[in-house]
Design an enzyme around this catalytic site. Sequence first.
Site, PDB file in Angstrom:
ATOM      1  N   THR A 175     -44.814  -7.997 -45.017  1.00 52.35           N
ATOM      2  CA  THR A 175     -45.788  -7.028 -45.521  1.00 52.35           C
ATOM      3  C   THR A 175     -46.913  -6.891 -44.508  1.00 52.35           C
ATOM      4  O   THR A 175     -47.269  -7.871 -43.865  1.00 52.35           O
ATOM      5  CB  THR A 175     -46.323  -7.556 -46.856  1.00 52.35           C
ATOM      6  OG1 THR A 175     -45.287  -7.448 -47.800  1.00 52.35           O
ATOM      7  CG2 THR A 175     -47.529  -6.802 -47.349  1.00 52.35           C
ATOM      8  N   ARG A 203     -38.734  -3.175 -59.353  1.00 50.83           N
ATOM      9  CA  ARG A 203     -39.810  -4.170 -59.269  1.00 50.83           C
ATOM     10  C   ARG A 203     -40.926  -3.682 -58.331  1.00 50.83           C
ATOM     11  O   ARG A 203     -40.666  -3.142 -57.269  1.00 50.83           O
ATOM     12  CB  ARG A 203     -39.221  -5.481 -58.740  1.00 50.83           C
ATOM     13  CG  ARG A 203     -40.244  -6.603 -58.539  1.00 50.83           C
ATOM     14  CD  ARG A 203     -40.696  -6.698 -57.092  1.00 50.83           C
ATOM     15  NE  ARG A 203     -41.639  -7.800 -56.897  1.00 50.83           N
ATOM     16  CZ  ARG A 203     -42.361  -7.962 -55.809  1.00 50.83           C
ATOM     17  NH1 ARG A 203     -42.263  -7.117 -54.809  1.00 50.83           N
ATOM     18  NH2 ARG A 203     -43.205  -8.966 -55.689  1.00 50.83           N
ATOM     19  N   GLY A 205     -44.587  -5.029 -56.552  1.00 49.36           N
ATOM     20  CA  GLY A 205     -45.415  -6.208 -56.288  1.00 49.36           C
ATOM     21  C   GLY A 205     -46.899  -5.886 -56.302  1.00 49.36           C
ATOM     22  O   GLY A 205     -47.335  -4.888 -56.896  1.00 49.36           O
ATOM     23  N   ASP A 206     -47.662  -6.719 -55.643  1.00 50.82           N
ATOM     24  CA  ASP A 206     -49.122  -6.568 -55.640  1.00 50.82           C
ATOM     25  C   ASP A 206     -49.611  -5.501 -54.657  1.00 50.82           C
ATOM     26  O   ASP A 206     -50.703  -4.956 -54.820  1.00 50.82           O
ATOM     27  CB  ASP A 206     -49.778  -7.906 -55.283  1.00 50.82           C
ATOM     28  CG  ASP A 206     -49.346  -8.400 -53.900  1.00 50.82           C
ATOM     29  OD1 ASP A 206     -48.132  -8.337 -53.586  1.00 50.82           O
ATOM     30  OD2 ASP A 206     -50.212  -8.839 -53.128  1.00 50.82           O
ATOM     31  N   THR A 226     -51.029 -10.754 -48.743  1.00 50.59           N
ATOM     32  CA  THR A 226     -49.586 -10.886 -48.525  1.00 50.59           C
ATOM     33  C   THR A 226     -49.119 -12.196 -49.145  1.00 50.59           C
ATOM     34  O   THR A 226     -49.784 -13.222 -49.028  1.00 50.59           O
ATOM     35  CB  THR A 226     -49.205 -10.856 -47.035  1.00 50.59           C
ATOM     36  OG1 THR A 226     -47.819 -11.206 -46.915  1.00 50.59           O
ATOM     37  CG2 THR A 226     -50.022 -11.831 -46.208  1.00 50.59           C
ATOM     38  N   GLY A 227     -47.973 -12.139 -49.820  1.00 51.21           N
ATOM     39  CA  GLY A 227     -47.471 -13.360 -50.435  1.00 51.21           C
ATOM     40  C   GLY A 227     -46.657 -13.033 -51.668  1.00 51.21           C
ATOM     41  O   GLY A 227     -46.176 -11.906 -51.820  1.00 51.21           O
ATOM     42  N   GLY A 229     -45.964 -11.642 -54.689  1.00 53.37           N
ATOM     43  CA  GLY A 229     -46.673 -10.563 -55.366  1.00 53.37           C
ATOM     44  C   GLY A 229     -46.986 -10.818 -56.832  1.00 53.37           C
ATOM     45  O   GLY A 229     -48.075 -10.499 -57.307  1.00 53.37           O
TER      46      GLY A 229
HETATM   47  N1  ASP Z   1     -46.722  -9.227 -51.560  1.00 56.21           N
HETATM   48  C1  ASP Z   1     -45.491  -8.547 -51.294  1.00 56.21           C
HETATM   49  C2  ASP Z   1     -44.765  -8.290 -52.575  1.00 56.21           C
HETATM   50  O1  ASP Z   1     -44.738  -9.145 -53.427  1.00 56.21           O
HETATM   51  C3  ASP Z   1     -44.584  -9.318 -50.398  1.00 56.21           C
HETATM   52  C4  ASP Z   1     -45.185  -9.798 -49.103  1.00 56.21           C
HETATM   53  O2  ASP Z   1     -46.385 -10.013 -48.996  1.00 56.21           O
HETATM   54  O3  ASP Z   1     -44.408  -9.971 -48.136  1.00 56.21           O
HETATM   55  O4  ASP Z   1     -44.157  -7.248 -52.712  1.00 56.21           O
END
Ligand code: ASP
Length: 308
Positions: A175, A203, A205-206, A226-227, A229
């Site tokens: 991300t 789905r 994410g954040d 990033t992480g 989500g």
């Molecule tokens: N935060 C992103 C998600 O959950 C994934 C990522 O940060 O790589 O979609």
Amino acid sequence: MINYGIAVHGGAGTIPRSDLTPAREQAYRLGLEDALKRGHAILKEGGSSLDAVEAAVRVLEDCPHFNAGKGSVFNADGQHEMDASIMEGHTLRAGAVAGVNNVRNPVGLARLVMDKSPHVLISGMGAFEFAHQEKVLLEDDQYFFDQFRYDQWMKTKGTDQYQLDHSDGEHKFGTVGAVALDQHGHLAGATSTGGMTNKRFQRIGDSPLIGAGTYANDSTCAISCTGHGESFIRAVAAYDVSALMEYKGLSLQEAVRVVVHDKLPLLDGDGGLIAIDRNGNIVLDFNCSGMYRGQCGSDGVVKSAIFR
Ligand code: ASP
């Protein structure tokens, strides 16, 4: 003249140092540094932080090494469903898209949602229709194909498992995001992602959620996360950093520390975030072994890093 600056990330995760060849490391760093330079040039000319973060994220979306735009992961149907958001700190205006296909630069579409629609977040086919209406650049599926991502998907295809880009032992993360402060004292943030490999059920994410993956407020800071989500959504992570500054009077560094190291781990929230405050202080922090990241302040010195 006010201090100005920009920071970017290309995803957080556990990257075994031993698996990163010098050539690969160089490629990631080049991507990050190109993005920083593009954003910094806009800030230096007196341009807006909003334009700077959009431009920086576009560079990262166009770089196949990151999980956003070209190089996005495959969902369970073998497609690339992308999410992005952008926010302006002095107006609290924001725009976001979720689950869009074939849009070359989802962050640009998020910007158009903000500038040209009465909405904040649009999704799926509707977002695609809006992209058509606004004549944004579309690409066929082949453009988004990346052999590495395909192989990654093959390991989970046909199972119920979904996979954070981060959690793959093969470590091609991704991300992307940017935060910036311009010479007018305005903050902005943006985030873009292909989400999780083998994701189902549309789905989300954040990353496209204002307050979770992205936030900007001139009275406090701008954040891109990033992480994992799901955890970042439950933690309302990006907004929480701002709230800790606004209501508790914490410094940027302390507010980021509380969210990344105290709060997110309680929710299995592996990952990190990049942050800049209204004085141009930059904090890049994560609770895993690495995060592709970089920064560039008024002095124009470009710095990038991967590990701690
Ligand atoms: N935060 C992103 C998600 O959950 C994934 C990522 O940060 O790589 O979609």
